[in-house]
Design an enzyme around this catalytic site. Structure first.
Site, PDB file in Angstrom:
ATOM      1  N   ILE A  30      43.580  22.105  32.927  1.00  0.00           N
ATOM      2  CA  ILE A  30      43.925  23.214  32.027  1.00  0.00           C
ATOM      3  C   ILE A  30      43.280  24.530  32.456  1.00  0.00           C
ATOM      4  O   ILE A  30      43.536  25.577  31.873  1.00  0.00           O
ATOM      5  CB  ILE A  30      43.555  22.887  30.561  1.00  0.00           C
ATOM      6  CG1 ILE A  30      42.079  22.451  30.447  1.00  0.00           C
ATOM      7  CG2 ILE A  30      44.479  21.827  29.982  1.00  0.00           C
ATOM      8  CD1 ILE A  30      41.579  22.339  29.012  1.00  0.00           C
ATOM      9  N   SER A  61      37.374  28.960  41.623  1.00  0.00           N
ATOM     10  CA  SER A  61      37.225  28.665  43.055  1.00  0.00           C
ATOM     11  C   SER A  61      36.325  27.458  43.333  1.00  0.00           C
ATOM     12  O   SER A  61      36.470  26.809  44.351  1.00  0.00           O
ATOM     13  CB  SER A  61      36.728  29.903  43.804  1.00  0.00           C
ATOM     14  OG  SER A  61      35.942  30.714  42.982  1.00  0.00           O
ATOM     15  N   ASP A 118      30.684  37.979  29.119  1.00  0.00           N
ATOM     16  CA  ASP A 118      32.044  37.742  29.624  1.00  0.00           C
ATOM     17  C   ASP A 118      32.980  37.397  28.469  1.00  0.00           C
ATOM     18  O   ASP A 118      33.837  36.529  28.585  1.00  0.00           O
ATOM     19  CB  ASP A 118      32.037  36.625  30.678  1.00  0.00           C
ATOM     20  CG  ASP A 118      33.311  36.620  31.538  1.00  0.00           C
ATOM     21  OD1 ASP A 118      34.038  37.648  31.539  1.00  0.00           O
ATOM     22  OD2 ASP A 118      33.598  35.596  32.180  1.00  0.00           O
TER      23      ASP A 118
END
Length: 267
Positions: A18, A22, A135
């Site tokens: 889902i 990287s 974030d």
């Protein structure tokens, strides 16, 4: 295959992927132990850069071990194996806020308000415990089937008391980052989170980004200008005022998370 073998032995059956980065991916899985569906983040330390393995990952794990809040994703367990893989088993959600907005084009204020209140409540808990996220964005706000918020992805999180303790790391996503971070000056990470909340709320109620981020170097200049709303926008005055307060260009004029909770639109 090795992933499946290890996890199967622990009562997990892997499903679809889902999310993918990287050097990590997130898979859905069914769990005998927890008698529910879970999400498993698989981190491959061997593929990850050194500063991630030595600095950001240990911070993330330390934070995840301490946080307990209804609107922050709950981690069931950490599984470390000798091949460099780390498995983080978390509660699963059905969608994220970005997908939700894309489905409905924008979220009506009467629905946006309780969802945004939950996000603010989670950030208030974090800041109260001197934890910053750095974030916060729509993709990192997960939603359960009944629209309960679960904040996730503490990859850039850290312990910080905020001003006068400043951060220097450029991190997060440019579209949600405040001008001081984009300009590369030392910043109060708690005020970073508050700015990101303003961007999230704008996106929720309009369905579009508040600032054009195609050219990141020009972004701080754009952020300084007055906010523009789509012509067909029906966003109320109190909601616009709340967004304006959160997106103050100068961090010293931006509210603390406690002051965000007092905004009239949220009452």
């Amino acid at each position: 295959m090795h992933n499946e073998k290890v996890l199967r032995g622990m009562g997990y059956k892997l499903g679809i992927t889902i999310g993918e980065g990287s050097y990590s991916k997130v898979k859905l899985a069914s769990s005998q132990k927890h008698n529910s569906q879970v999400a498993i983040k698989i981190v491959d330390r061997r593929k990850a850069p050194l500063d991630f393995v030595s600095k950001f990952l240990p911070r993330e794990l330390a934070l995840l071990r301490t946080v307990r809040h209804a609107n922050i994703v709950h981690v069931h367990e950490f599984i470390e194996v000798c091949n460099g893989k780390l498995y983080i088993v978390m509660e699963a959600a059905v969608t994220d806020l970005l997908q939700k907005i894309q489905e409905v084009s924008c979220i009506a204020e009467d629905q946006a308000k309780p969802m945004f209140s939950q996000i603010v409540s989670a950030v208030d808990y974090l800041h109260e415990n001197n934890i910053v996220h750095r974030d916060l964005k729509c993709e990192n706000v997960l939603l359960t089937i009944d629209n309960q918020v679960k904040i996730t992805d503490f990859g850039f999180g850290r312990f910080s008391a905020g001003y006068p303790e400043l951060s220097n790391t450029y991190c997060g996503s440019a579209a949600y980052a405040p001008p001081e971070v984009l300009l590369g000056v030392p910043y109060d990470p708690k005020k970073y989170d508050v700015w990101s909340l303003g961007v999230i709320l704008y996106v929720m109620v309009t369905g579009c980004m508040p600032f054009d981020d195609t050219n990141v170097s020009k972004l701080p200049r754009i952020q300084r200008k007055a906010l523009v709303y789509p012509e067909d926008s029906t966003v109320s005055g109190p909601c616009r005022e709340c967004i304006k307060v959160l997106l103050q260009f100068s961090p010293s004029n931006r509210p603390t998370i406690k002051q965000v909770l007092e905004q009239s639109w949220l009452q």
